[in-house]
Motif scaffolding. Sequence first.
Motif, PDB file in Angstrom:
ATOM      1  N   LYS A 286      43.311  56.327  57.074  1.00 15.62           N
ATOM      2  CA  LYS A 286      42.773  55.209  56.459  1.00 15.62           C
ATOM      3  C   LYS A 286      43.483  54.632  55.239  1.00 15.62           C
ATOM      4  O   LYS A 286      43.856  53.301  55.045  1.00 15.62           O
ATOM      5  CB  LYS A 286      41.381  55.576  55.764  1.00 15.62           C
ATOM      6  CG  LYS A 286      40.651  54.345  55.624  1.00 15.62           C
ATOM      7  CD  LYS A 286      39.289  54.710  55.362  1.00 15.62           C
ATOM      8  CE  LYS A 286      38.318  53.441  55.125  1.00 15.62           C
ATOM      9  NZ  LYS A 286      37.084  53.753  54.588  1.00 15.62           N
ATOM     10  N   ASP A 287      44.151  55.347  54.262  1.00 16.96           N
ATOM     11  CA  ASP A 287      44.695  55.259  53.312  1.00 16.96           C
ATOM     12  C   ASP A 287      46.113  54.520  53.772  1.00 16.96           C
ATOM     13  O   ASP A 287      46.508  53.653  52.991  1.00 16.96           O
ATOM     14  CB  ASP A 287      45.625  56.555  52.419  1.00 16.96           C
ATOM     15  CG  ASP A 287      44.437  56.916  51.582  1.00 16.96           C
ATOM     16  OD1 ASP A 287      43.500  56.447  51.450  1.00 16.96           O
ATOM     17  OD2 ASP A 287      44.742  58.054  51.068  1.00 16.96           O
ATOM     18  N   GLU A 288      47.024  54.877  54.671  1.00 15.47           N
ATOM     19  CA  GLU A 288      48.098  54.156  55.320  1.00 15.47           C
ATOM     20  C   GLU A 288      47.643  52.825  55.698  1.00 15.47           C
ATOM     21  O   GLU A 288      48.583  51.859  55.453  1.00 15.47           O
ATOM     22  CB  GLU A 288      48.660  55.104  56.312  1.00 15.47           C
ATOM     23  CG  GLU A 288      49.535  56.242  55.637  1.00 15.47           C
ATOM     24  CD  GLU A 288      49.794  57.006  57.128  1.00 15.47           C
ATOM     25  OE1 GLU A 288      50.924  57.730  56.962  1.00 15.47           O
ATOM     26  OE2 GLU A 288      49.146  57.177  57.883  1.00 15.47           O
ATOM     27  N   ILE A 289      46.686  52.663  56.206  1.00 15.52           N
ATOM     28  CA  ILE A 289      46.182  51.422  56.861  1.00 15.52           C
ATOM     29  C   ILE A 289      46.127  50.360  55.553  1.00 15.52           C
ATOM     30  O   ILE A 289      46.200  49.329  55.373  1.00 15.52           O
ATOM     31  CB  ILE A 289      45.186  51.237  57.749  1.00 15.52           C
ATOM     32  CG1 ILE A 289      45.340  52.106  58.869  1.00 15.52           C
ATOM     33  CG2 ILE A 289      44.559  50.054  58.256  1.00 15.52           C
ATOM     34  CD1 ILE A 289      43.916  52.597  59.750  1.00 15.52           C
ATOM     35  N   GLN A 290      45.368  50.993  54.552  1.00 15.85           N
ATOM     36  CA  GLN A 290      44.962  50.378  53.306  1.00 15.85           C
ATOM     37  C   GLN A 290      46.058  49.984  52.608  1.00 15.85           C
ATOM     38  O   GLN A 290      46.058  48.669  52.027  1.00 15.85           O
ATOM     39  CB  GLN A 290      43.905  50.884  52.738  1.00 15.85           C
ATOM     40  CG  GLN A 290      42.486  50.767  52.860  1.00 15.85           C
ATOM     41  CD  GLN A 290      41.630  51.882  52.204  1.00 15.85           C
ATOM     42  OE1 GLN A 290      42.170  52.940  51.848  1.00 15.85           O
ATOM     43  NE2 GLN A 290      40.340  51.420  52.035  1.00 15.85           N
ATOM     44  N   GLN A 291      47.041  50.468  52.847  1.00 14.60           N
ATOM     45  CA  GLN A 291      48.311  50.141  52.192  1.00 14.60           C
ATOM     46  C   GLN A 291      49.072  48.730  52.665  1.00 14.60           C
ATOM     47  O   GLN A 291      49.841  48.155  52.058  1.00 14.60           O
ATOM     48  CB  GLN A 291      49.362  51.286  52.255  1.00 14.60           C
ATOM     49  CG  GLN A 291      49.305  52.456  51.613  1.00 14.60           C
ATOM     50  CD  GLN A 291      49.315  52.082  50.077  1.00 14.60           C
ATOM     51  OE1 GLN A 291      50.371  51.383  49.559  1.00 14.60           O
ATOM     52  NE2 GLN A 291      48.293  52.414  49.336  1.00 14.60           N
ATOM     53  N   VAL A 292      48.777  48.567  53.918  1.00 10.39           N
ATOM     54  CA  VAL A 292      49.491  47.208  54.630  1.00 10.39           C
ATOM     55  C   VAL A 292      49.065  46.210  54.105  1.00 10.39           C
ATOM     56  O   VAL A 292      47.813  45.812  54.056  1.00 10.39           O
ATOM     57  CB  VAL A 292      49.395  47.392  56.309  1.00 10.39           C
ATOM     58  CG1 VAL A 292      49.869  46.443  56.780  1.00 10.39           C
ATOM     59  CG2 VAL A 292      49.609  48.893  56.912  1.00 10.39           C
ATOM     60  N   ASP A 293      50.007  45.486  53.551  1.00  6.45           N
ATOM     61  CA  ASP A 293      49.637  44.044  53.287  1.00  6.45           C
ATOM     62  C   ASP A 293      50.301  43.017  54.122  1.00  6.45           C
ATOM     63  O   ASP A 293      50.167  41.719  53.617  1.00  6.45           O
ATOM     64  CB  ASP A 293      49.899  43.932  51.737  1.00  6.45           C
ATOM     65  CG  ASP A 293      51.148  43.689  51.431  1.00  6.45           C
ATOM     66  OD1 ASP A 293      52.201  43.920  52.259  1.00  6.45           O
ATOM     67  OD2 ASP A 293      51.839  43.385  50.048  1.00  6.45           O
ATOM     68  N   ARG A 294      51.223  43.239  54.944  1.00  5.34           N
ATOM     69  CA  ARG A 294      51.751  42.202  55.688  1.00  5.34           C
ATOM     70  C   ARG A 294      52.264  42.914  57.051  1.00  5.34           C
ATOM     71  O   ARG A 294      52.609  44.088  57.079  1.00  5.34           O
ATOM     72  CB  ARG A 294      52.927  41.569  55.073  1.00  5.34           C
ATOM     73  CG  ARG A 294      53.395  40.481  55.924  1.00  5.34           C
ATOM     74  CD  ARG A 294      54.672  40.111  55.770  1.00  5.34           C
ATOM     75  NE  ARG A 294      55.323  40.182  54.383  1.00  5.34           N
ATOM     76  CZ  ARG A 294      56.280  39.256  54.277  1.00  5.34           C
ATOM     77  NH1 ARG A 294      56.473  38.131  54.884  1.00  5.34           N
ATOM     78  NH2 ARG A 294      56.876  39.373  53.017  1.00  5.34           N
ATOM     79  N   LEU A 295      52.024  42.179  58.087  1.00  3.29           N
ATOM     80  CA  LEU A 295      52.537  42.769  59.354  1.00  3.29           C
ATOM     81  C   LEU A 295      53.369  41.806  60.128  1.00  3.29           C
ATOM     82  O   LEU A 295      53.230  40.492  60.077  1.00  3.29           O
ATOM     83  CB  LEU A 295      51.375  43.021  60.377  1.00  3.29           C
ATOM     84  CG  LEU A 295      51.477  43.288  61.706  1.00  3.29           C
ATOM     85  CD1 LEU A 295      52.224  44.844  61.754  1.00  3.29           C
ATOM     86  CD2 LEU A 295      50.163  43.315  62.491  1.00  3.29           C
ATOM     87  N   TYR A 296      54.533  42.383  60.789  1.00  3.75           N
ATOM     88  CA  TYR A 296      55.402  41.625  61.531  1.00  3.75           C
ATOM     89  C   TYR A 296      55.106  41.851  62.677  1.00  3.75           C
ATOM     90  O   TYR A 296      55.205  42.960  63.190  1.00  3.75           O
ATOM     91  CB  TYR A 296      56.998  41.798  61.227  1.00  3.75           C
ATOM     92  CG  TYR A 296      57.566  41.039  60.185  1.00  3.75           C
ATOM     93  CD1 TYR A 296      57.617  39.717  60.216  1.00  3.75           C
ATOM     94  CD2 TYR A 296      57.886  41.812  58.927  1.00  3.75           C
ATOM     95  CE1 TYR A 296      58.488  38.981  59.104  1.00  3.75           C
ATOM     96  CE2 TYR A 296      58.654  41.082  57.977  1.00  3.75           C
ATOM     97  CZ  TYR A 296      59.038  39.657  58.029  1.00  3.75           C
ATOM     98  OH  TYR A 296      59.399  38.934  57.013  1.00  3.75           O
ATOM     99  N   ILE A 297      55.198  40.961  63.998  1.00 12.27           N
ATOM    100  CA  ILE A 297      54.890  41.562  65.305  1.00 12.27           C
ATOM    101  C   ILE A 297      56.233  40.767  65.935  1.00 12.27           C
ATOM    102  O   ILE A 297      56.661  39.452  65.707  1.00 12.27           O
ATOM    103  CB  ILE A 297      53.860  40.680  65.966  1.00 12.27           C
ATOM    104  CG1 ILE A 297      52.630  41.321  65.411  1.00 12.27           C
ATOM    105  CG2 ILE A 297      53.953  41.144  67.377  1.00 12.27           C
ATOM    106  CD1 ILE A 297      51.226  40.927  66.152  1.00 12.27           C
TER     107      ILE A 297
END
Length: 608
Positions: A286-297
């Motif tokens: 969950k911590d790792e997911i919370q860290q994400v502030d932008r996603l590239y596909i």
Amino acid sequence: MCGIVGYIGPKQAPSILVEGLKKLEYRGYDSAGISVLNGSIQVKKAKGRLAVLEEKLMAEPLEGNLGIGHTRWATHGKPSDENAHPHTEQSGNFVVVHNGIIENYLTLKEELIQKGHQFVSETDTEVIAHLLSDLFDGDLISTVRKAVAKMSGAYALGIIYKNEPDKLVAVRLASPLIIGLGKGENFLASDIPAILEHTRDVIILNDGEMAILTQDSVQVTTLTGENLQREPLKVDWDIETAEKGGYDHFMLKEIYEQPKAFRNTMGSRIDSQSGKVVFPELQLTKDEIQQVDRLYIVACGTAYHAGLIGKNIIEQLLRIPVEVEVASEYRYKNPIINERTMVMVISQSGETADTLAALRESQRLGAKVFAITNVVGSSVAREADQVIYTWAGPEIAVASTKAYTSQLIALYLFAIYLAQELGTQDSALLQQLVEELVKLPEKAEQILANTEEIKQFAEGIKEKEHLFFIGRGLDYAVSLEGSLKLKEISYIHSEAYAAGELKHGTLALIEENIPVIALATQESLLDKTVSNITEVKARGAKVLGIAYEDNTEIGKSVDQVITIPRTHPLLSPALSVIPLQLLAYYTSLARGNDVDKPRNLAKSVTVE
Ligand code: F6R
């Protein structure tokens, strides 16, 4: 998709098995093996093409009149000698081949390990052999029934037990399996081509059926043991038709395989008790997911179009900005990546050169890369930090269909999973999405059962030179895929436009009788889309609308409507693209093109 062949009779089984497996090569595979009973169970298997197995068999031939063979298309565990089928267990009493997925294999495996079983492969199949040995009650058939009752998933099995050398057992639960009836010999196979050389009398097992084959008899029963009377069919297909499962082209077959592919992609990722999405294969806190502030596909072609849908869903459910990039551009654009950026690559084949380069570039810049791919052991699967398999089965036609929709299902599951973990959405909405996801296979079947109007429309456009697709929001993203499909196999020039953008230039191209396909499933945008339809109709366009079946209004604005069952608006792309795939297929057919191998294109683009 794995292939199974089995033989019981007076002849030597090895050559019958290998020749049968050759007829199943079209299903795609990465390793192969056979096992025969000759006093003891003997197994030969090898990673790679059947020729590698044949070389092994030349060096050390096997003999026996009862045997099973298998071509493996990896799902659990990389392609390797150890993971190739058939699988035995430590006592060497049971040998198993398997097609499909045992969803609860990890739980079963843990239980068996605690009881002292030792495993040599990463497969779910090996669990079956150990389970049989663990549950053995002195009788093969009743043991198989006990084992099957413990397994969940979709599978087809071929089983031999050392001490009952007069029996070959087959079980079918949602993966195909047929029995070939010979004279004084009987056969088992995943598909008809494998046995056509020997017999044309075939019993197609239904889900939840089991067959006990001896040299002279075939008894079909339910999984709980009631006898069934099954009349054989006489098959008059030639080998080529048989490989395509009776369809005229692989593309059509793959379009029709979509309901099954949806079910496979969802597989064990929806917990039937809690209704929640689970991703046992991902290591993501969950911590790792919370860290994400932008996603590239990042992806190419059809996979890029799946990414566009993914962007919309993830942005809606997570409120995290998502950028979708064509891999050939992304790899050279010096992407902005920091420790809070997540990168996801999507590739059916897992071998597309640009996508692979984008993956490597992302890792070089410090990103962790997630991959959605269909091919286990592919370069993308090996190099990505985490992998989500689509489990759609091999896609042979150049034009991607079931791979695209199963990529969508994987993206839906991923987005719902992240939203669940982060609590970014009301749990009632997530629950509703899961419930609607589960209904998609049946709704897709409904669309596929009714193709007459699409065929007629295809006849009407076959002489056209230009065509437009329009839509708003998710409908626009699906328009892009519909347009690509039509271009690549019909060779008609087509363009997809965000419906509201048309009047900023492209409207100049709309003239008398030009076909326009308008996607109108996004209800919140429907009035706006209808205004854009009116604009093109006013300039003489002939409009085909794609809308929900209960939309009684749309017919007033367009010339013809193709309907799809209603679903949650976020999920509609998985259904609305199906009529567009069929339209591309029938238009290509009507123009006399090579549907499965369109000019200038390759299935896997391994050059830049
Ligand atoms: C179109 C099509 C291609 C592929 C593209 C990426 O029908 O199949 O556009 O989608 O070449 O291929 P993969 O997904 O294998 O990376």
